[in-house]
Design a protein around this motif. Structure first.
Motif, PDB file in Angstrom:
ATOM      1  N   THR C 175       0.830  -1.206   0.000  1.00 23.34           N
ATOM      2  CA  THR C 175       0.000   0.000   0.000  1.00 23.34           C
ATOM      3  C   THR C 175       0.863   1.254   0.000  1.00 23.34           C
ATOM      4  N   THR C 176       1.931   1.226   0.792  1.00 26.84           N
ATOM      5  CA  THR C 176       2.815   2.388   0.866  1.00 26.84           C
ATOM      6  C   THR C 176       3.518   2.628  -0.459  1.00 26.84           C
ATOM      7  N   PHE C 179       1.144   4.320  -2.671  1.00 24.33           N
ATOM      8  CA  PHE C 179       1.057   5.733  -2.281  1.00 24.33           C
ATOM      9  C   PHE C 179       2.206   6.525  -2.885  1.00 24.33           C
ATOM     10  N   THR C 207       4.643  11.603   5.627  1.00 24.15           N
ATOM     11  CA  THR C 207       3.687  10.575   6.049  1.00 24.15           C
ATOM     12  C   THR C 207       4.052   9.230   5.453  1.00 24.15           C
ATOM     13  N   ILE C 208       4.319   9.219   4.129  1.00 19.60           N
ATOM     14  CA  ILE C 208       4.685   7.967   3.474  1.00 19.60           C
ATOM     15  C   ILE C 208       5.949   7.396   4.107  1.00 19.60           C
ATOM     16  N   VAL C 211       5.147   5.725   7.416  1.00 18.46           N
ATOM     17  CA  VAL C 211       4.461   4.432   7.243  1.00 18.46           C
ATOM     18  C   VAL C 211       5.461   3.381   6.781  1.00 18.46           C
ATOM     19  N   LEU C 212       6.309   3.768   5.833  1.00 18.14           N
ATOM     20  CA  LEU C 212       7.316   2.842   5.326  1.00 18.14           C
ATOM     21  C   LEU C 212       8.264   2.432   6.455  1.00 18.14           C
TER      22      LEU C 212
END
Lengths: 112, 140, 492
Positions: C175-176, C179, C207-208, C211-212
């Motif tokens: 998902t990342t 993104f 943000t990415i 998350v990563l």
């Protein structure tokens, strides 16, 4: 169109998380399946929908869709297919051997 | 317990061969048209699984005496060898090429090295799917 | 010639496939596995020499030009880690046959082992973010197979949790990547690094990035995502624990090191600040875990977490000393963790238990193992002149340069506590009255050989730091200068 797909992917994620938090192993596996579906749909949406023809180059083709997300999804599908089928076998074996499919009872103790 | 599965058996004998034929088409078309080894392999596995369900485990094992566990490494090996082939021709790893050949009966045919890779993927997928399914099915 | 970059991935892959065909003929498989592992080590060293002489080797697979196809990038950092991986693999393959039962060996141990090496080497060598995910899956699949090797009740139970957690983080990874693709329009690491600098909305990138980071943190067992590690690392066989402890978490750390020096350097105030605090918490919680248990395997497994914390600290500092400390510590920790897991496995085997309260006086029967374990503890805790000391010295110097005294103090405190947790094994397990157990000197010698090999290397790494450090320094310069990586991949 992208918005609808993003919402759909979000719904799939939410359902997946709900299922992952259940106690029964089978529900958890359904959760992981839904999770991977959500992720795949998300990749597709991120590559922009409806940009033109299929990404197969033939002579005289007009604008074509970005082929990369499709390649990524295929790879990801293959992987999640493999992991899910492995997980099913593992869950089956684990539940028969431990005589329970309840995660609460599969917690285990410190001294083993 | 024997259930009355006459309709299932009759349709299976028809559908299974359509499925097998179509999956083979998908495998051969995969290198430059929709299709490919993965989808073809899944379809073949589905067809064989259908036959298992309709005619029972023992009957099919006699007809298809293949150890599906050994199909997996065979497929993988073919796929990897295609990649290694590029070492021989001093090309970057996994490079592919194609050419037009004139074969008897079939006429002018386009053959690509990607097809051999697809064949490897096809065998792997058939092997993996059937191994997993039969492992669960035979256990109980 | 660029094809050599794929050899460390290809050789174990082919070997893994071949071993399936004759997995029942165990003598042949053993010989074959050892031969191929040594060959692979030789090839890796040769590539390392080539890279040092001629610079980064970039392979564009399938003849697709750099940003469009998948690239394999063998730069110094990647190839040094591949060499270390193969050193550990060599030690483990010689240990395996003494530690595994015949049934376990026949149940495709060597296949999974080779696939694990394939996945780890691939993750180090790839230059494409999605391809990194694929190699993660390869190594995870192999690790799933290795965890359940033997198929005991406890193993199946713990592996279920391990698989579920990793599946979840893998999907988060995909998902990342999606993104990131929608923001920068590429998944080639070098091109991402290039385009990240042009993106106007830096908030989304941060943000990415976070998350990563959490995806990699799950694999790398960083606070608060380390809860899965201790148990899933002690249920499998010793040789599997050694492979996991040495390799798997380090792949997570390597990924953080690569992505957060190359791509996400736009908002270091948020991301790298977070790293430092998480590093401090990982150190403290990991070492508290190590002190809390009497299970010797569990003590070593918990000690992975503070080590991960130390490496993360260097990445968070993002200065010369910090990054070279992280790189040095990464290589040092891979070797010493494998050695310690093998030694503890040998100890548990010889004592017949892994419970410290039931163990005593092992040094009377096995003096060599005892003193090796003592040295291993010193190396892990970072006592000079061993390799742990040099890594920690660099990290602490980096911390002082940035004037982050809290983390420096926590780091020093953690080192002391690590030493304490290791000395508990030494004092309770090795000291004390002579136990009346069956002595197996022949078996002990076989079990100890691989650990001796790794420990010697670790000592050389410490004493020979003068020779080794210039390479680490070059790696650091390469890492901190994104331009050199981008140029070598995209050839501009």
């Amino acid at each position: 169109m992208e918005i609808i797909m993003a919402v759909l992917a979000g719904l799939l994620f939410a359902t997946a998380i709900y299922n992952l938090l259940q106690k029964q192993i089978l529900r958890i596996i359904i959760g992981t399946v839904l999770l991977s579906h959500g992720a795949h749909l998300f990749i597709l949406t991120m590559g922009k929908l409806k940009r033109g023809d299929p990404p197969i180059i033939v002579e005289g083709a007009g604008p074509f869709t970005d082929p990369l997300p499709q390649a990524l999804i295929l790879t990801s599908i293959v992987i999640s297919f493999g992991v899910t089928s492995f997980l099913l076998v593992l869950a089956y074996r684990a539940s028969t051997l431990n005589k329970t499919d309840n995660m609460e009872e599969l917690r285990g103790s410190e001294h083993e | 317990m024997r259930t009355n599965d006459l309709i299932f058996r009759t349709t299976t004998s028809l559908i299974a061969f359509i499925l097998l034929g179509f999956s083979f088409y998908l495998l051969l078309a995969g290198h430059n048209a929709p299709g490919g080894g993965f989808i073809g392999g899944l379809m073949t596995a589905a067809a064989i699984l259908l036959m298992y369900m309709a005619y029972g485990f023992e009957a099919i094992r006699k007809i298809i005496p293949v150890n599906f566990k050994m199909v997996i490494p065979t497929g993988l090996f073919i796929a990897v060898l295609t990649g290694i082939g590029s070492f021989v021709f001093d090309q970057p790893f996994l490079s592919q090429t194609y050419g037009h050949f004139h074969l008897p009966i079939l006429g002018d045919v386009e053959l690509a090295t990607a097809m051999i890779f697809d064949l490897g993927v096809y065998l792997t997928v058939v092997g993996v799917t059937l191994t997993i399914m039969l492992t669960i099915a035979n256990d109980s | 010639m660029s094809n050599i970059a794929v050899l460390p991935i290809l050789i174990p892959l082919v070997a893994g496939i071949i071993t399936i065909f004759f997995h029942k003929k165990i003598k042949a498989v053993r010989f074959f596995a050892k031969l191929v592992t040594l060959l692979n080590l030789g090839v890796a060293v040769w590539i390392g020499y080539y890279v040092i002489q001629n610079g980064t080797v970039v392979l564009e697979t399938g003849d697709w030009v750099a940003p469009y196809g998948i690239v394999m990038v063998a730069d110094r950092l990647a190839i040094f880690l591949v060499i270390t991986t193969n050193i550990i693999a060599t030690a483990c393959v010689f240990f395996a046959q003494h530690s595994l039962s015949l049934k376990q060996e026949q149940f495709y141990f060597y296949t999974f082992y080779f696939l694990l090496i394939t996945g780890v080497s691939g993750a180090f060598l790839t230059g494409d973010l999605f391809n990194l995910f694929v190699f993660y899956e390869v190594l995870l699949m192999a690790s799933y197979g290795l965890v359940i090797l033997g198929g005991e009740r406890v193993q199946l139970r713990e592996s279920l949790k391990y698989v579920l957690l990793n599946l979840f983080s893998s999907m988060l990874f995909v998902t990342t990547v999606a993104f990131l693709y929608s923001v920068v329009g590429t998944i080639n690491m070098a091109q991402i690094a290039q385009r990240v600098q042009e993106v106007e909305q830096t908030g989304i990138l941060t943000t990415i990035g976070i998350v990563l980071f959490f995806v990699f943190a799950t694999k790398g067992a960083i606070f608060p995502l380390y809860f899965w590690l201790p148990k899933s690392y002690i249920v499998p066989n010793t040789v599997v624990s050694a492979l996991f402890g040495a390799l798997l978490t380090k792949v997570g750390i390597y990924s953080i090191l690569r992505t957060f020096t190359l791509m996400f350097t736009n908002d270091t105030g948020v991301t790298h600040e977070l790293f430092i605090w998480l590093a401090a918490l990982s150190m403290l919680f990991g070492v508290i875990g190590a002190l809390s248990t009497n299970n010797i395997k569990l003590i070593i497994a918990y000690n992975i977490i503070p080590a991960v914390g130390f490496m993360l600290m260097g990445i968070g500092l993002l200065n010369d000393a910090g990054i070279s400390g992280s790189v040095y510590y990464l290589i040092h920790d891979m070797i010493i963790k494998a050695a310690l897991f093998l030694m503890v496995g040998a100890l548990a085997y010889l004592a017949g238990t892994s419970d410290l309260t039931k163990m005593k006086g092992m040094i009377h029967h096995y003096p060599l193992l005892g003193w090796m374990f003592f040295i291993g503890s010193l190396v892990l805790a970072g006592i000079p002149p061993f390799s742990g000391f040099i890594g920690k010295l660099l990290l602490l110097r980096g911390g002082i340069e940035e004037e982050r005294f809290v983390i420096v103090v926590i780091g020093l405190l953690t080192s002391l506590l690590i030493l304490l947790s290791m000395m508990r094994i030494f004092m309770r397990g090795f000291w004390g009255e002579k136990p009346d157990i069956k002595v197996q000197p022949k078996q002990a010698r076989k079990l100890m050989m691989p650990a001796v090999f790794l420990l010697t290397l670790s000592i050389i790494l410490g004493i020979g730091a003068e020779w080794f450090y210039p390479h680490v320094d070059t790696i650091t310069t390469e890492l901190l200068d994104q331009g050199s990586y981008i140029d070598s991949v995209l050839k501009e």
